[in-house]
Design a protein around this motif. Structure first.
Motif, PDB file in Angstrom:
ATOM      1  N   TYR A  10      16.481  77.438 112.102  1.00  0.00           N
ATOM      2  CA  TYR A  10      15.678  77.362 113.324  1.00  0.00           C
ATOM      3  C   TYR A  10      16.562  77.131 114.541  1.00  0.00           C
ATOM      4  CZ  TYR A  10      11.738  76.747 110.110  1.00  0.00           C
ATOM      5  OH  TYR A  10      10.820  76.898 109.116  1.00  0.00           O
ATOM      6  N   LEU A  11      17.546  76.236 114.401  1.00  0.00           N
ATOM      7  CA  LEU A  11      18.453  75.974 115.507  1.00  0.00           C
ATOM      8  C   LEU A  11      19.257  77.229 115.852  1.00  0.00           C
ATOM      9  CD1 LEU A  11      19.800  74.168 117.597  1.00  0.00           C
ATOM     10  CD2 LEU A  11      21.338  73.347 115.775  1.00  0.00           C
ATOM     11  N   GLN A  12      19.729  77.927 114.853  1.00  0.00           N
ATOM     12  CA  GLN A  12      20.507  79.145 115.116  1.00  0.00           C
ATOM     13  C   GLN A  12      19.658  80.215 115.796  1.00  0.00           C
ATOM     14  OE1 GLN A  12      23.810  79.133 114.988  1.00  0.00           O
ATOM     15  NE2 GLN A  12      23.414  77.017 114.393  1.00  0.00           N
ATOM     16  N   TYR A  13      18.418  80.371 115.357  1.00  0.00           N
ATOM     17  CA  TYR A  13      17.515  81.329 116.017  1.00  0.00           C
ATOM     18  C   TYR A  13      17.285  80.930 117.473  1.00  0.00           C
ATOM     19  CZ  TYR A  13      16.098  83.689 111.677  1.00  0.00           C
ATOM     20  OH  TYR A  13      16.071  84.413 110.516  1.00  0.00           O
ATOM     21  N   ALA A  14      17.055  79.645 117.713  1.00  0.00           N
ATOM     22  CA  ALA A  14      16.806  79.179 119.083  1.00  0.00           C
ATOM     23  C   ALA A  14      18.005  79.456 119.977  1.00  0.00           C
ATOM     24  CB  ALA A  14      16.472  77.685 119.077  1.00  0.00           C
ATOM     25  N   LEU A  15      19.196  79.152 119.495  1.00  0.00           N
ATOM     26  CA  LEU A  15      20.405  79.379 120.285  1.00  0.00           C
ATOM     27  C   LEU A  15      20.640  80.871 120.532  1.00  0.00           C
ATOM     28  CD1 LEU A  15      22.717  76.728 118.591  1.00  0.00           C
ATOM     29  CD2 LEU A  15      21.768  76.610 120.917  1.00  0.00           C
ATOM     30  N   PRO A  41      16.437  71.304 122.069  1.00  0.00           N
ATOM     31  CA  PRO A  41      16.441  69.891 121.674  1.00  0.00           C
ATOM     32  C   PRO A  41      15.551  69.616 120.447  1.00  0.00           C
ATOM     33  CG  PRO A  41      16.294  70.052 124.046  1.00  0.00           C
ATOM     34  CD  PRO A  41      16.140  71.451 123.499  1.00  0.00           C
ATOM     35  N   LEU A  42      14.396  70.279 120.378  1.00  0.00           N
ATOM     36  CA  LEU A  42      13.525  70.106 119.217  1.00  0.00           C
ATOM     37  C   LEU A  42      14.198  70.612 117.949  1.00  0.00           C
ATOM     38  CD1 LEU A  42      10.830  69.435 117.846  1.00  0.00           C
ATOM     39  CD2 LEU A  42      10.008  71.692 118.574  1.00  0.00           C
ATOM     40  N   ALA A  43      14.819  71.782 118.030  1.00  0.00           N
ATOM     41  CA  ALA A  43      15.498  72.352 116.861  1.00  0.00           C
ATOM     42  C   ALA A  43      16.643  71.445 116.406  1.00  0.00           C
ATOM     43  CB  ALA A  43      16.006  73.754 117.182  1.00  0.00           C
ATOM     44  N   LYS A  44      17.357  70.844 117.359  1.00  0.00           N
ATOM     45  CA  LYS A  44      18.439  69.904 116.997  1.00  0.00           C
ATOM     46  C   LYS A  44      17.890  68.681 116.287  1.00  0.00           C
ATOM     47  CE  LYS A  44      21.809  71.240 120.509  1.00  0.00           C
ATOM     48  NZ  LYS A  44      22.483  70.870 121.766  1.00  0.00           N
TER      49      LYS A  44
END
Length: 121
Positions: A68-73, A50-53
Motif C-alpha cells: 500500500y505504501l509503495q502504491y501511494a508513493l 502518512p496513513l500508509a506509513k
C-alpha cells in the motif's frame, strides 16, 4: 490512492465528474478543476502517505501494508508528472459532456414549446 495507478485514476476521474456536475448544478461554489492537481498532491502528502506509513509500522495488514505504501508513493509520483495533463483532459471531457447536456436540454425545451404551441392552436 493506495492501489494500482489505473484503479486510482478511475476513481479520481469519477470523483472529478461528480464534483464538476455538482458545481454546474449550483451545489458547489467552486469549480473543482481550479485546485484539483494541487489538491491531489496535498491529499497524498498529508493523508494517504502518512496513513500508509502508519499501516506499515503497525503491520495491521501484514505484507500488504508495504505494498500500500509503495502504491501511494508511486501514484503520487505519477500524479506529479502526469496530473496537470490529466486534469486538462478531464476538464475538456466534461466541457464536451456539459455542452452535449445543454444541447439535449435545449432540444427537449424546443420540443415541449412546439407541443404547447400546437395545443394552443
Amino acid at each position: 490512492t493506495m492501489q494500482h495507478w489505473h484503479v486510482y485514476q478511475k476513481w479520481n476521474e469519477r470523483l472529478f465528474s461528480e464534483m464538476t456536475a455538482a458545481y454546474r448544478n449550483g451545489r458547489m461554489d467552486k469549480d473543482p478543476a481550479e485546485g484539483w492537481y494541487n489538491g491531489e498532491l496535498w491529499f497524498f502528502d498529508n493523508y494517504v502517505i502518512p496513513l500508509a506509513k502508519k499501516l506499515k509500522e503497525c503491520g495491521v495488514f501484514g505484507v500488504s501494508s508495504d505494498e500500500y505504501l509503495q502504491y501511494a508513493l508511486e501514484n503520487r509520483r505519477e500524479w506529479q508528472s502526469k496530473g496537470e495533463e490529466i486534469v486538462t483532459t478531464m476538464v475538456e471531457k466534461y466541457k464536451v459532456e456539459e455542452s452535449t447536456d445543454d444541447d439535449t436540454a435545449a432540444a427537449a425545451d424546443d420540443k415541449s414549446s412546439s407541443q404547447h404551441e400546437k395545443k394552443a392552436m
